[in-house]
Design a protein around this motif. Structure first.
Motif, PDB file in Angstrom:
ATOM      1  N   ALA A 164       0.837  -1.204   0.000  1.00  0.00           N
ATOM      2  CA  ALA A 164       0.000   0.000   0.000  1.00  0.00           C
ATOM      3  C   ALA A 164       0.868   1.248   0.000  1.00  0.00           C
ATOM      4  N   CYS A 165       0.283   2.349  -0.450  1.00  0.00           N
ATOM      5  CA  CYS A 165       1.020   3.614  -0.531  1.00  0.00           C
ATOM      6  C   CYS A 165       1.074   4.344   0.812  1.00  0.00           C
ATOM      7  N   TYR A 166      -0.075   4.454   1.482  1.00  0.00           N
ATOM      8  CA  TYR A 166      -0.145   5.315   2.667  1.00  0.00           C
ATOM      9  C   TYR A 166       0.832   4.946   3.794  1.00  0.00           C
ATOM     10  N   PRO A 167       1.056   3.653   4.044  1.00  0.00           N
ATOM     11  CA  PRO A 167       2.026   3.371   5.111  1.00  0.00           C
ATOM     12  C   PRO A 167       3.382   4.029   4.867  1.00  0.00           C
ATOM     13  N   ALA A 168       3.795   4.109   3.603  1.00  0.00           N
ATOM     14  CA  ALA A 168       5.069   4.778   3.319  1.00  0.00           C
ATOM     15  C   ALA A 168       4.974   6.266   3.617  1.00  0.00           C
ATOM     16  N   GLY A 169       3.834   6.862   3.283  1.00  0.00           N
ATOM     17  CA  GLY A 169       3.667   8.288   3.558  1.00  0.00           C
ATOM     18  C   GLY A 169       3.678   8.573   5.045  1.00  0.00           C
ATOM     19  N   ALA A 170       2.997   7.724   5.805  1.00  0.00           N
ATOM     20  CA  ALA A 170       2.923   7.948   7.252  1.00  0.00           C
ATOM     21  C   ALA A 170       4.270   7.702   7.919  1.00  0.00           C
ATOM     22  N   LEU A 171       4.926   6.616   7.552  1.00  0.00           N
ATOM     23  CA  LEU A 171       6.213   6.291   8.173  1.00  0.00           C
ATOM     24  C   LEU A 171       7.285   7.290   7.737  1.00  0.00           C
TER      25      LEU A 171
END
Lengths: 267, 818
Positions: free
Chosen positions: A118-125
């Motif tokens: 998924a994309c969002y986990p990278a954005g959040a981390l």
């Protein structure tokens, strides 16, 4: 799809209460869960739809200047409303799936699911975000570093809902993804963020442990913010990367470098 | 000046109004009062012995009507195969039984074990989940070369091996070919995989069986490209229902691409169960089921050798192909790698000596059969790749090497048993070159290099055989069917008419283009002509639509029937005008008497035919309805030249198709817009095969690409704006319309263009990569640039042994310049 009960609470408190029921499961935008249910690979007695809860929708700024995104906010809303305040995050959200997915899928659902591609986990981390989890015992703040615990695994406890994700805004940032040709999920994607006190690099799609920080690149980029700083690094261990039809570990490890360098160049 | 109506005009497709507004009537839209639903329990292992099937708990479930297993089909035939191949020794192929529900063993993931009929689909699904199938796992055979090795597990215990047949073509050419190759100045050898594909029509398969007690008749509604063929195969060979008691209806069908030609077990099941239960029974495939039960396409592993003399004339072609049949023989499976592939190995070239060897192999995979192009893409790909490789080895221009060897005189009898009636391959190549600015390529390549990208240009020719087929010829070749086509033209009293065609439209636009032909012949408006297809109750026996045959064969039958109509109408007109029949002319919907001002309108004649008050009843019957059957006396041979430009990102291996041009010779063209659409669709599928689509199994026989999460379909943004041209026209010499067929060309001609272009790009960057197996995914291209070739978890064969690109595609030292 198996039979189930659906409840659609209007408030976070009602939703938390509803999730206390035996075999209850939260349903966000449903972009992963609904297809899985249709394939009869997921089932629960009761689904608690979060889409009717207005208090977890929307984007605002807090007193620390963090961008606070309600857990029920769709990708399309983030793409639109963060375009100026946090363009790298808006760009990430605006490239998830297709318009139908972006208008239904939510940040809370994506982060709670923690799909390794998924994309969002990278954005959040990568942004060092803080995840607000609402549960029967109240609200917990969980740092992104403590939240993503491996493929489809997070620090959320049974019955907790992602109510909000708070993003500090870096000086520069960029998300670069290389898509898997069939699913169009990231085969490998890198989120790089340069803060005044250092650089964070989060990689999704690549590792069999899910999203991870590439610390060697963070150190190198903190010292020298340039694509060349990444190109000189050794790629992450191929043995820890996902290997499948679309790319083996060596290829994914190679792409980690390429995508990170490109993200730095484009940030 | 483009025409507004008739042959050569491009009226919009009349059927699109209903398709684009969601008003199409597909098989799944058909619900028969009182229908029950069936769900199949399918094997989740590739190979296993069935020790028992416990349905007791499932039978007690709510809504369950009956659960069927193989024992309910004792005395019922298996699914028949429609083509018998004779091997090199003159023996018939090995032909295993293909039961409706698995008997004794399961042989591929998706093989149906039991069928649950219930009041609702969900109830049937619930019950299917509680059936306990006790299956002893057996080792699976997936890789064809391992499957034919000594001691390999047998897919069918009653066969002597997993080899279906070992076919040599033309066996008499073999020695001459061997001699020509051993004495050649240069031999280029290439080993390659033609990747397995899943057809993926937008509409999954559906079957609704219905039984009428009052007249003991059965009706099957099904997603088929050829309802009459299903009626014959299922009625005569499986269920023993005479054709006059069986009606098969294929209404709107949402794409076929070959995979809806075949007779499937689910169709027979629904028809059978409807009679057993005295209730209509409906099955609708899920997309997941489609991946493991629709026949797959391609899946060849080939070694090709091209011999050239010192002047670069092609002197011989020798090939050895392993063709995957899957676990059972699908309807036309044996013909695809043989007669639809071997006969095209001359390509556009006058190579004098050709020998084709094909080993068809059973494996524990879904059956493989015709898919858009069927055999011809496999032939074209290997030939156009090996020619490109030879040009590179010899340092000559790949276009000039082709031109030097082109067939230029027609008719041309190839050494592989077919005769090209007409063509002009230099004309399509000239046209192509005028479309692509080849001179400017070097500059464009420099521009790409400045952006860090490698640019490649791929050019190739293709030829195919369409309009199948002369029945007597294919009968000699093992077809268990004739391949004529039929049409009935029924003129109404008021002048409108209905054409009932044995062809079937599942996206091709027949309702528009066929009407153009008939309206043009009579000189009436196209809206006076209705095209009806897809129902055995109203159409004469037809063989359906595949192999780009509809207009060439079905259209010809329609022309013949319309000619009969016109001939009779002229007799009536002559009577009405008291003139000699020989003086009657039909123009723009009016009959005139030559040299006079007498005339009667089309409608006056049709009315007279049905209200015969003033009518030559002593000479002709009333009414105006004619049927014609047309059996072609040769195949048609569309041909052309294709080019594409790609850019490769050397950091990631990603290929972008920047431009694609197609110059086709389809003979005469009825509706240029529809033809362009067909080419666009074919190109999308060909480019999909070359870059994206890969049906992969692992070593246990699990389907790795079992959904769209792993099976990559081409999407609009994967494709450039196509440049297509069909202005080069050498009309077919042997059918009345002079048409050749256009449905498959794009899928046949485009895969080598893509691969040639990528190899060209890599060489420009200093990467000595001889070949990469399709699909050229980013990972495969990147690995090839590193000198390796990862199999990425797929158990399907590499062409050569070894792990490097060179070993896989060239073999061990077979390429030699003498």
């Amino acid at each position: 799809m198996y039979d189930f009960e659906l409840v659609k609470p209007k408030t976070l408190r009602e939703a938390v209460a509803a999730l206390q029921a035996e075999d209850a499961q939260a349903l966000g935008g449903g972009q992963t869960l609904l297809p899985t249910m249709k394939a009869r690979l997921a089932m629960a007695e009761q689904f608690v739809a979060l889409s009717g809860i207005d208090e977890i929708k929307g984007v605002c700024l807090d007193d620390d200047g963090r961008i606070c995104i309600g857990g029920g906010t769709t990708h399309a809303t983030v793409a639109r409303e963060c375009a100026e305040s946090y363009p790298a995050l808006a760009s990430l959200a605006g490239r998830i799936g297709d318009p139908a997915v972006r208008n239904r899928g939510t940040i809370g659902g994506s982060i709670a699911n923690n799909d390794p591609s998924a994309c969002y986990p990278a954005g959040a981390l990568g942004s060092n975000a803080t995840i607000m989890a609402e549960g029967p015992n109240g609200t917990r703040e969980i740092a992104a570093d403590d939240f993503f615990l491996g493929m489809f695994t997070t620090a959320l406890e049974e019955g907790e809902i992602v109510s909000e994700v708070k993003f500090p805004v870096p000086e520069r940032a960029r998300y670069e993804k290389f898509i898997q040709p069939a699913s169009r999920f990231p085969l490998v994607a890198a989120f790089v963020a340069k803060f005044s006190d250092g650089v964070r690099v989060a990689i999704t799609g690549a590792s069999s442990s899910g999203v991870f920080r590439w610390t060697e690149a963070e150190e190198a980029l903190s010292a020298d913010w340039s694509p060349d700083a990444v190109k000189g690094l050794t790629a992450p261990d191929a043995g820890e990367m996902i290997s499948d039809l679309h790319g083996d570990g060596a290829y994914r490890a190679h792409l980690v470098k390429v995508m990170t360098a490109r993200a730095v160049a484009a940030a | 000046m483009p025409k507004d109506t008739g042959i050569g005009a491009s009226p919009k497709r009349r059927e699109d109004v209903r398709f684009l507004t969601g008003k199409g009537r597909y098989t799944d839209d058909i619900n028969v009062a009182g229908q029950a639903h069936v769900v199949f329990l399918r094997s989740d292992v590739a190979h296993g012995r069935i020790r028992g099937i416990d349905t007791a708990a499932a039978e007690e479930m709510e809504g369950v009507i009956r659960i069927f297993t193989a024992k309910d089909f004792e005395g019922v035939g298996g699914i028949p195969c429609g083509w018998q191949i004779t091997d090199r020794q003159g023996n018939p192929m090995q032909e295993p039984k293909h039961p409706i529900l698995a008997e004794g063993k399961v042989r591929h993931v998706g093989d149906p074990i039991a069928a649950v009929v219930a009041e609702t689909r969900d109830q049937a699904r619930d019950a299917a989940e509680v059936i306990v199938a006790d299956i002893e796992d057996l080792p699976a055979v997936i890789d064809m070369k391992k499957a034919v090795a000594e001691g390999a597990p047998l897919v069918h215990d009653d066969l002597t091996s997993n080899l279906c047949y070992d076919w040599g073509f033309v066996e008499e050419n073999r020695e001459a070919v061997d001699r020509a190759i051993s004495g050649a100045a240069h031999v280029t050898t290439l080993e390659l995989v033609n990747n397995r594909l899943v057809a993926n029509p937008m509409e999954p398969r559906v079957a609704v069986g219905d039984y009428a007690f009052h007249d003991d008749s059965s009706t099957l509604y099904t997603t088929s490209q050829n309802p009459h063929v299903i009626r014959l195969l299922m009625g005569a060979f499986v269920l023993n229902i005479p054709e006059h008691k069986l009606r098969v209806v294929a209404p709107d069908v949402g794409g076929g691409f070959g995979t809806k030609i075949f007779h499937y077990a689910e169709e027979a099941f629904c028809t059978f169960a409807a009679k057993q239960l005295q209730r209509p029974v409906k099955w609708t495939s899920s997309r997941s089921e489609a991946f493991m039960s629709d026949a797959h396409g391609r899946d060849h592993v080939t070694k090709i050798e091209l011999a050239l003399d010192a002047d670069h004339n092609f002197t011989a072609v020798r090939t050895e192909t392993y063709a995957n049949m899957g676990a059972y023989l699908s309807t036309f499976a044996p013909s695809v790698p043989t007669w639809l592939h071997g006969t095209l190995m001359a390509g556009n070239y006058k190579t004098p000596n050709i020998y084709v060897n094909v080993k068809a192999v059973f494996t524990n995979t879904v059956p493989v059969d015709a898919y858009r192009g069927a055999g011809r893409p496999e032939a074209t790909f290997q030939l156009e790749r090996v020619i490109d490789m030879a040009a590179r080895e010899l340092g000559v221009d790949p276009v000039e090497l082709r031109r030097k060897n082109y067939v230029t005189e027609f008719p041309y009898a190839t050494p592989v048993a077919v005769e090209y009636d007409t063509g002009d391959y230099n004309a399509t190549m000239d046209k192509l070159l005028s479309m692509i600015d080849r001179e400017g390529f070097a500059e464009r390549r420099r521009e790409s290099e400045a952006r860090g990208k490698l640019r490649g240009l791929g050019i190739n020719a293709y030829i195919e055989a369409c309009g199948i087929a002369p029945s007597q010829l294919v009968g000699q070749l093992g077809a268990r069917a004739g391949l004529y086509e039929s049409a009935t033209v029924r003129v109404n009293a008021t002048g409108g008419l209905v054409v009932m065609t044995g062809s079937h439209s599942h996206g091709q636009g027949h309702e528009t283009s066929f009407a153009q032909v008939v309206a043009d012949m009579i000189g009436i408006n196209e809206d006076q002509v209705e095209i009806v297809h897809g129902d055995t109750a109203n159409s004469p026996m037809g063989m359906g639509t595949y192999g780009s045959r509809s207009l060439a064969v079905g259209g010809s039958a329609m022309v013949k029937a319309t000619e009969k109509i016109i001939a009779k109408a002229k007799k009536i007109a002559a009577h009405l005008m008291e003139a000699s029949e020989g003086d009657i002319e039909l123009k723009e919907g009016r009959f005139t008497v030559a040299g006079t001002d007498k005339s009667v309108a089309w409608g006056d004649v049709t009315l007279a035919a049905y209200v015969p008050h003033n009518y030559p009843l002593e000479e002709i019957e009333p009414g105006l309805e004619e049927t014609a059957f047309y059996d072609p006396n040769n195949f048609t041979y569309p041909a052309g030249a294709y080019a594409c430009e790609v850019e490769v990102d050397p950091e990631t291996g990603k290929v972008d198709v920047l431009a694609f041009a197609a110059a086709d010779d389809f003979g005469n063209v009825v509706n240029p817009m529809i033809v362009e659409g067909q080419v666009h669709g074919g190109l999308a599928q060909g480019i999909g095969q070359a870059l994206l689509e890969n049906c992969a199994y692992d070593e246990e026989g699990q389907l790795l690409s079992a959904s769209y999460m792993d099976y990559a379909m081409p999407r609009a943004h994967d494709l450039p704006m196509f440049q297509v041209d069909h202005s080069c026209q050498t009309p077919c010499t042997h059918n009345p319309l002079g048409v050749k067929g256009c449905g498959e060309a794009g899928a046949i001609g485009s895969p080598p263009s893509i691969v040639n272009a990528v190899i060209d790009a890599l060489h420009s960057g200093g990467h000595d990569v001889p070949h990469i197996d399709m699909p050229l995914t980013p990972a495969r291209v990147w690995h090839a640039m590193q000198g390796g070739a990862a199999n990425l978890g797929s158990a399907q064969p590499a062409a050569g042994s070894g792990n490097t690109t060179h070993d896989r595609s060239v073999g061990a030292g077979d390429t030699a310049t003498h």
